[in-house]
Design an enzyme around this catalytic site. Structure first.
Site, PDB file in Angstrom:
ATOM      1  CE  LYS A 291     -13.416  -1.049  -4.837  1.00 36.85           C
ATOM      2  NZ  LYS A 291     -13.032  -1.067  -3.410  1.00 36.85           N
TER       3      LYS A 291
ATOM      4  CE  LYS B 182       0.379  14.663   6.698  1.00 37.14           C
ATOM      5  NZ  LYS B 182       1.162  14.977   7.912  1.00 37.14           N
TER       6      LYS B 182
ATOM      7  CD  GLN C 288       0.513   9.417   5.054  1.00 39.49           C
ATOM      8  OE1 GLN C 288      -0.651   9.214   4.747  1.00 39.49           O
ATOM      9  NE2 GLN C 288       0.860  10.295   5.965  1.00 39.49           N
TER      10      GLN C 288
ATOM     11  CG  HIS D  77      -5.140  -1.814  -3.397  1.00 39.73           C
ATOM     12  ND1 HIS D  77      -5.540  -3.110  -3.649  1.00 39.73           N
ATOM     13  CD2 HIS D  77      -6.079  -1.299  -2.560  1.00 39.73           C
ATOM     14  CE1 HIS D  77      -6.665  -3.367  -3.000  1.00 39.73           C
ATOM     15  NE2 HIS D  77      -7.018  -2.277  -2.335  1.00 39.73           N
TER      16      HIS D  77
ATOM     17  CE1 TYR E 222      -7.422   2.960  14.159  1.00 42.57           C
ATOM     18  CE2 TYR E 222      -6.600   4.314  12.359  1.00 42.57           C
ATOM     19  CZ  TYR E 222      -6.443   3.772  13.624  1.00 42.57           C
ATOM     20  OH  TYR E 222      -5.312   4.068  14.332  1.00 42.57           O
TER      21      TYR E 222
ATOM     22  CE  LYS F  78      -2.164   2.638  17.259  1.00 40.31           C
ATOM     23  NZ  LYS F  78      -1.693   4.007  17.494  1.00 40.31           N
TER      24      LYS F  78
ATOM     25  CB  THR G 158      -2.321  -5.077   8.645  1.00 33.65           C
ATOM     26  OG1 THR G 158      -1.943  -3.699   8.679  1.00 33.65           O
ATOM     27  CG2 THR G 158      -1.567  -5.771   7.513  1.00 33.65           C
TER      28      THR G 158
ATOM     29  CD  GLN H  61      -5.689  -3.328   4.703  1.00 36.43           C
ATOM     30  OE1 GLN H  61      -4.663  -3.292   5.380  1.00 36.43           O
ATOM     31  NE2 GLN H  61      -5.919  -2.481   3.728  1.00 36.43           N
TER      32      GLN H  61
ATOM     33  NE  ARG I  76       6.791  -2.053   3.115  1.00 40.67           N
ATOM     34  CZ  ARG I  76       6.837  -1.525   1.906  1.00 40.67           C
ATOM     35  NH1 ARG I  76       6.366  -0.316   1.716  1.00 40.67           N
ATOM     36  NH2 ARG I  76       7.344  -2.183   0.889  1.00 40.67           N
TER      37      ARG I  76
END
Length: 314
Positions: A123, A138, A141, A149, A187, A204, A208, A211, A266
């Protein structure tokens, strides 16, 4: 007053040392919560303040090769974690129901302790995700969900492996998370490799969903505890916290799904401005950990400001 405060801190530190699983006590970053808290606070400070300001008047770094190496290394690390979790009980002696913690010094139990620490350490390695974003400018992002998280997970796991002997049904979510990260970092590695790999990234849109599925799976597994006639898991508090963690992040990521894929708030709009090399700007998509999935050549913000959850309308 100050003397009492110092005395209480020393008592707390001593208590934590006494309660820490002796098998993991001497591992790096396990001696005190001060170390890991300092690292995570520095990470947040760098992500939302120092990093963007350092890059404000600098050109973004092109780190495609470094990102490919990093992402594929993370694939290997997480695949190793999944294998070790399986060999430490989940693929050998565990029932996948009321699996108690093995507090012995058997080879399998010590293997579980070792892989639990490596998961915890991974982590910290994942904090490099944000460093790459900052160096490549970026900032859009680096959302609240992304920073929260990445900082919340290692902080929670320190307390988990410190106050709870390592293993048993409380380690299931770590194995699932590692399996999901094998897919995700694979990915990201392909995405960073350039437009020639775009044809291999048709899946792709499912990232989500993967997840979200992990939080559902973890919540269902840990919920068994509440319906069993008897389960003498050694630290029930850890069961409750894992269940709350699964539900909490499911709600956060579900909100992202709604904002990104239903309301479209988003997903940055594709721009038709030509690049310096004459090619058109490339499409960017987003997954729920706050990362834009790209081929390494997408547009970036140049004002050096971080965007914590603010998104463009399309």
């Amino acid at each position: 007053m100050l003397r009492d405060a110092v005395s209480n801190i020393i008592k707390l530190h001593t208590s934590l040392q006494m309660r820490t699983d002796a098998r993991i006590r001497d591992f790096p970053l396990m001696q005190s919560p001060v170390q890991m808290t300092s690292i995570l606070l520095a990470y947040v400070f760098f992500s939302v303040y120092v990093g963007p300001r350092l890059m404000a008047n600098r050109k973004p770094f092109r780190l495609n090769i470094a990102m490919i190496v990093y992402n594929l290394s993370m694939v290997s690390l997480n695949a190793y974690l999944v294998y070790e979790f399986m060999m430490s009980g989940w693929g050998t002696t565990y029932t996948w129901r009321c699996d108690l913690i093995d507090t012995s010094n058997s080879p399998e139990a010590l293997r579980m302790v070792n892989v639990a620490w490596w998961f915890y350490f991974s982590k910290y390695v994942e904090l490099l995700d944000t460093v790459f974003f900052v160096l490549r400018k970026k900032q859009s992002q680096i959302t609240f969900l992304h920073v929260f998280h990445h900082s919340f997970m290692p902080w929670c796991w320190w307390w988990g492996v410190t106050l709870t002997p390592v293993g048993g049904m409380g380690s299931f979510h770590a194995m699932v998370n590692s399996a999901v990260h094998v897919i995700m970092y694979f990915y990201y590695g392909l995405s960073a490799a350039g437009p020639r790999f775009q044809k291999y990234l048709w899946w792709k849109k499912y990232l989500t969903a993967i997840q979200l599925s992990q939080f559902i799976l973890v919540s269902i597994h840990i919920s068994q505890y509440y319906f069993m006639e008897k389960c003498d898991y050694q630290v029930p508090l850890w069961i409750h916290l894992i269940w709350m963690h699964g539900v909490f992040f499911f709600l956060l990521f579900s909100n992202f799904w709604i904002q990104a894929y239903i309301r479209g708030k988003r997903l940055p709009a594709s721009e038709d401005k030509p690049k310096l090399n004459g090619s058109a700007s490339e499409h960017i998509t987003v997954v729920a950990n706050g990362k834009h999935l790209e081929n390494g050549n997408a547009h970036h913000h140049t004002n050096g400001k971080i965007v914590m959850g603010k998104v463009k309308e399309i």
